[in-house]
Design an enzyme around this catalytic site. Sequence first.
Site, PDB file in Angstrom:
ATOM      1  CG  ASP A 388      -8.720   9.911   7.101  1.00  0.00           C
ATOM      2  OD1 ASP A 388      -8.157  10.530   8.028  1.00  0.00           O
ATOM      3  OD2 ASP A 388      -8.183   8.963   6.499  1.00  0.00           O
ATOM      4  CB  SER A 467      -0.276  12.420  24.271  1.00  0.00           C
ATOM      5  OG  SER A 467       0.402  11.409  24.999  1.00  0.00           O
ATOM      6  CE1 TYR A 480      -0.657   9.248  20.074  1.00  0.00           C
ATOM      7  CE2 TYR A 480       0.813   9.353  21.973  1.00  0.00           C
ATOM      8  CZ  TYR A 480      -0.443   9.499  21.418  1.00  0.00           C
ATOM      9  OH  TYR A 480      -1.484   9.903  22.216  1.00  0.00           O
ATOM     10  CB  ALA A 481       6.501  11.040  21.513  1.00  0.00           C
ATOM     11  CB  ALA A 482       7.703  13.218  16.785  1.00  0.00           C
ATOM     12  CB  SER A 483       2.457  13.172  15.720  1.00  0.00           C
ATOM     13  OG  SER A 483       1.927  12.311  16.717  1.00  0.00           O
ATOM     14  CE  LYS A 484      -1.838  12.748  20.095  1.00  0.00           C
ATOM     15  NZ  LYS A 484      -3.178  13.316  19.815  1.00  0.00           N
TER      16      LYS A 484
END
Length: 582
Positions: A388, A467, A480-484
């Site tokens: 992981d 992404s 998700y957008a912030a992590s990418k």
Amino acid sequence: MDGDELTEQETALYDRQIRVWGAGAQRRLSKSHVLVSGIKGTVAEFCKNIVLAGVGKTVAEICCDSLKDFNPMVHVSIEKGDLSTLGVDFFEKFDVVVIGYSSRATKKAVNEKCRNLAKRVAFYTVDCRGSCGEIFVDLQNYKYTKKKLDETVECELTFPSFEEAVSVPWKPMPRRTAKLYFAMRVIELFEETEGRKPGECSLSDLPRVLKLKKELCEGNSVSENHIPDILLERLVSNNTEFPPACAIIGGILGQEVIKVISGKGEPLKNFFYFDAEDGKVTSEQKKAQEYINCSLASGEAESQMFMPFSIFFKLLQFIRGCKESEKVNGKVVIITGSSSGIGEHLAYEYARRGAYLTLVARREDRLQVVADRCRKLGSPDVAVVRGDVSVIKDCKRFVQETISRFGRLDHLVNNAGIAEAKFFEDYSEISDVLPIVNTNFWGPVYATHFAIPHLKKTKGKIIAVASPAGWSGVPRMSIYAASKAAMINFYETLRIELHPQVGVTIVFPGLIENGNTNPDLLAEKQDWSQVVAIESAAECAKAVVNGICRGKTFVAEPSWVRVLFWLSAICPELLISKPKRN
């Protein structure tokens, strides 16, 4: 609207525009009559732009009546009929004629009718195929003003007709002339000789299109390299318009019509080309574009192209393209998240090229299936490591096991990631966002930390699968957008820190068919699939590995992702829409 002055209501509505180009220019815009034909994506975008800008007392449209509610101050009327059969008198009431998706014969006929009128009628054609587009402009004898330093200069241009512009001999034209110019002439002639409507070509027509290309090149005494086969293949196979390309081309066309009606600003000189595959940028407008000015003087055809800043980027692309593609045969590659989706198919691509592989994911049984296929495809040896990436010790372990087994590391592919379609305010516990951030951002950071010493020894590469959401917000994907976005900025910084010992490639995959069964994500994908095309994970992976081996710093796949990037940079407002709640 019938008087010489703007009404109080018009002045209030167009206050911002009046401040930009003055009341006189806005008055000319409001009094203008525009004929628009051939409503499809690009032309519809153009119509929205000019109607919202208050252009036209009447916008007459052949074949569509969908614009009536955009601006109550602009009257939209519908005229039914075939443009090529209408008499010269019909066009006399218009100041601008814009036709889209018409045959070459129709373009010539309508342009000639406009030229035979006593008054000057600005004539435009527009054609968008896939992510490519063309605009033609004929303003006849056109006078305008432009700013030069602190003074206003009066200028005059003489434009050739459409027939003259497309009949310019190819031999004298500069080698830097847009390849789309030649390609569009081939497609137009093919459709005309075959009796096809614009856009009716398909991939099955490609052999005959290539044959016609050869004949035209021989007839014009030019090399067939003037028109790349791959470009013609794209034009005949892409019968639908990419919405982001429509927005850019339609916006440019709207801007040009407004400039011409208002009489302010330098117009396009005959042709405008947009190709999302090239990504050319000018220093003034910051858009991917090329101009061809086919001016005819003293019976001699002359061609010029204006590509101020894009020449520099073109040169860099050429130099980079001259480098031999990296051979990964015998090299060692770690791929995280390789049990399914893009990661699985990246493993297959590397296997076909003879690379040693370490496959990492949480589902060991699924990894074994992927590993077996990789061996059959040509990988000399495949290591399977259950792990992981959000766990530091797991990242350290799979890097160490790779070095112990293979003795080196050449590529680290950080592909593992998770997503969740959910409004931010719907998280009942803020800690619920941590798995997304830990997997998408911290996971690649951990793996990269342990891999860097080994990658420096081999002058290897780090690949980060990011992404488009990382630079263009997507509703219900905020975390998700912030992590990418964090991932993108981390690796862009790392590229500078590690250069030249370690290379960094950031990948931007678009809408990919990856077998995800999450119902919320499937619903989100279904919504997006109505706007852009879905690509298979296999096709995406092949393009990504090709880009990695060519040393690209960024890989965006499929091509509409590149258009989305330019659109988000140039006009982010076009990408903002109110998200739907289920």
